[in-house]
Design an enzyme around this catalytic site. Structure first.
Site, PDB file in Angstrom:
ATOM      1  N   CYS A   1      14.545  -4.887  -4.749  1.00  0.00           N
ATOM      2  CA  CYS A   1      14.974  -3.591  -5.399  1.00  0.00           C
ATOM      3  C   CYS A   1      14.617  -2.567  -5.639  1.00  0.00           C
ATOM      4  O   CYS A   1      14.472  -2.149  -7.192  1.00  0.00           O
ATOM      5  CB  CYS A   1      16.527  -4.165  -6.078  1.00  0.00           C
ATOM      6  SG  CYS A   1      17.157  -5.710  -5.273  1.00  0.00           S
TER       7      CYS A   1
ATOM      8  N   ARG B   1       0.925  -1.530  -0.145  1.00  0.00           N
ATOM      9  CA  ARG B   1       0.299   0.302  -0.187  1.00  0.00           C
ATOM     10  C   ARG B   1       0.821   1.709   0.119  1.00  0.00           C
ATOM     11  O   ARG B   1       0.574   2.808  -0.859  1.00  0.00           O
ATOM     12  CB  ARG B   1      -0.521  -0.187   0.867  1.00  0.00           C
ATOM     13  CG  ARG B   1      -1.984  -1.453   1.007  1.00  0.00           C
ATOM     14  CD  ARG B   1      -2.568  -1.007   2.157  1.00  0.00           C
ATOM     15  NE  ARG B   1      -3.709  -0.183   1.040  1.00  0.00           N
ATOM     16  CZ  ARG B   1      -3.515   1.151   2.303  1.00  0.00           C
ATOM     17  NH1 ARG B   1      -3.145   1.488   3.758  1.00  0.00           N
ATOM     18  NH2 ARG B   1      -5.046   2.384   1.928  1.00  0.00           N
TER      19      ARG B   1
END
Ligand code: LLP
Length: 430
Positions: free
Chosen positions: A359, A328
């Site tokens: 990453c 979220r």
């Protein structure tokens, strides 16, 4: 300013979460103990908190014919569904997969409603076979396909048309759904002709009307506006000779993430029922589709601090939960409170960006948080019961987290941690 529990002053905890002897507890269970037993990241839910949230709706709708269909997209884990179904809920589904989960927990199929703009023929057949309560139809094209599929099976599909009432729910644009520019529902001006058409279809049986204007709504006004718009339509539709048995007002009620102050479900419904009665529709069966407000504040995500990485411009707290577990913040810049599981008394807090190992720079969980922590500490990301596990992914080949359901002082593992073998099970080398 921090308190002895390491909480920034002003931080409030959702119901059923407390500090006892400087240990974060969910109901009667120590969250530190759960991290030792099950590892991290770990989602933990409170049964009492879900039932408490549900009871506000039940009070608000008491004495009325109604059906509370939990919007299971918010959290579709079987034990969560089972808890709410046992407590009397029906389910709002949006896919064949959700239908199978719903059936797996033994819900009465008559209490299932099927929402969504892109139901396939296969999903329609699947839902007609089990005899769901109602299809919430979102376009004229879908209506015609459903008619054809039902006729092919020699049955009649119960339908409700989702109206786009063109009201602003005043929430994040990605989760606002009742405006003209959204892909959802049938435009107000086309609704009457759609009902007249549906009433002529041999494969359809008109039973209701529905709307859903958005999510994380914190005001009563948009609901009242939507209700007025829908009732105007019901008047016109019934004047044209098509009876509307139930009115479905969707979900969308917000929760407190960051000092938000949404109306309580019972207060909201007392205002809405007053309006319904005033307009002469108090005798109609009411359906609702709440998701977030039933489970959002019943869950936390526990994570371990891996590394402290202070820097010139930013201090990063690298934890073992990431955007694949808690999507979220990355998707909606959403705020979740983050608190220590076992606070360090009298340690000096620093300001940290709490980030995961994925990453991507978008992989953050909280920004500029005051926390007194060291590596190995556990943190609880609050308000993580809704739209976290159900939106989790395997990005970076990260297994999805385990889940625990707490009930009083009992804790049940309801989902084992996903292994890499689970993830690669369907893959083949050429
Ligand atoms: N009914 C329909 C037709 C819906 O589309 C939704 C949610 C609901 C009910 C339940 O709404 P709720 O009571 O949970 O607000 N992933 C986003 C939220 C997406 C909501 C999608 N539809 C988030 O994490 O904020």
């Amino acid at each position: 300013m921090t308190t002895s529990t390491g909480l920034s002053s002003g931080t409030t905890l959702p119901p059923f979460i407390t500090y006892q002897q400087d240990q974060l507890m969910l109901e009667g269970v120590s969250l530190d103990r759960l991290t030792q037993e099950h590892g991290t990241p770990l989602f933990v839910y409170s049964r009492a908190a879900m039932l408490h949230a549900l009871s506000a709706y039940q009070r608000g709708l008491a004495g009325r014919q109604h059906l509370i269909c939990y919007a299971m997209k918010a959290n579709s884990s079987l034990a969560i569904l089972h808890t709410l179904v046992q407590a009397g809920c029906g389910l709002d589904i949006v896919s064949g997969g959700e239908l199978e989960r719903a059936m797996a927990v033994g819900v009465d199929p008559g209490k299932i409603i099927f929402s969504g703009v892109g139901k396939t023929r296969a999903e329609m057949r699947q839902a007609l076979e089990v005899g769901i309560g109602c299809f919430n139809v979102e376009s004229r094209a879908e209506l015609d396909v459903l008619d054809e599929v039902a006729r092919g099976m020699g049955v009649r599909a119960a339908v409700s048309v989702r109206v786009n009432p063109n009201v602003d729910a005043q929430t994040h644009p990605y989760i606002s759904t009742g405006l003209k520019g959204n892909k959802f529902g049938i435009a107000h001006e086309d609704v009457l002709s759609t009902y007249q058409h549906a009433a002529q279809c041999q494969g359809l049986r008109v039973v209701g009307i529905d709307c859903h204007i958005g999510s994380q709504i914190t005001q009563t006004g948009p609901y009242l506006d939507a209700m007025d718009r829908v009732l105007d339509l019901v008047q016109n539709i019934e004047a044209a000779g098509v009876r509307i048995e139930h009115i479905d007002f969707g979900g969308g009620l917000g929760i407190d993430y960051q000092g938000d102050n949404p109306p309580q479900a019972d207060a909201l419904w007392s205002a809405l029922l007053q309006r319904l009665d005033a307009r002469g529709f108090g005798d109609r069966k009411i359906f609702i589709e709440p998701g977030r407000s039933l489970v959002g504040n019943a869950g936390v995500c526990l994570t371990e601090v891996l590394y402290l990485k202070p820097g010139e411009q930013k201090n990063f707290l690298i934890v073992d939960a990431a955007m694949n577990d808690l999507p979220r913040p990355a998707m909606y810049q959403a705020f979740h409170r983050i608190v220590p599981v076992s606070p360090r008394a009298n340690a000096a807090p620093m300001t940290w960006d709490v980030v995961g190992p994925v990453c991507e720079s978008g992989d953050w969980i909280g920004r500029d948080r005051e926390l007194a922590v060291q590596s190995g500490d556990r943190l609880a990301v609050l308000s993580a019961g809704a739209y976290c596990m159900s939106m989790a992914s395997n990005y970076n080949t990260r297994g999805r987290a385990a889940e625990v359901l707490v009930d009083g002082n009992q804790a049940h593992l309801i989902r084992a941690r996903e292994s890499t073998a689970d993830q690669t099970r369907l893959e083949r080398l050429p």
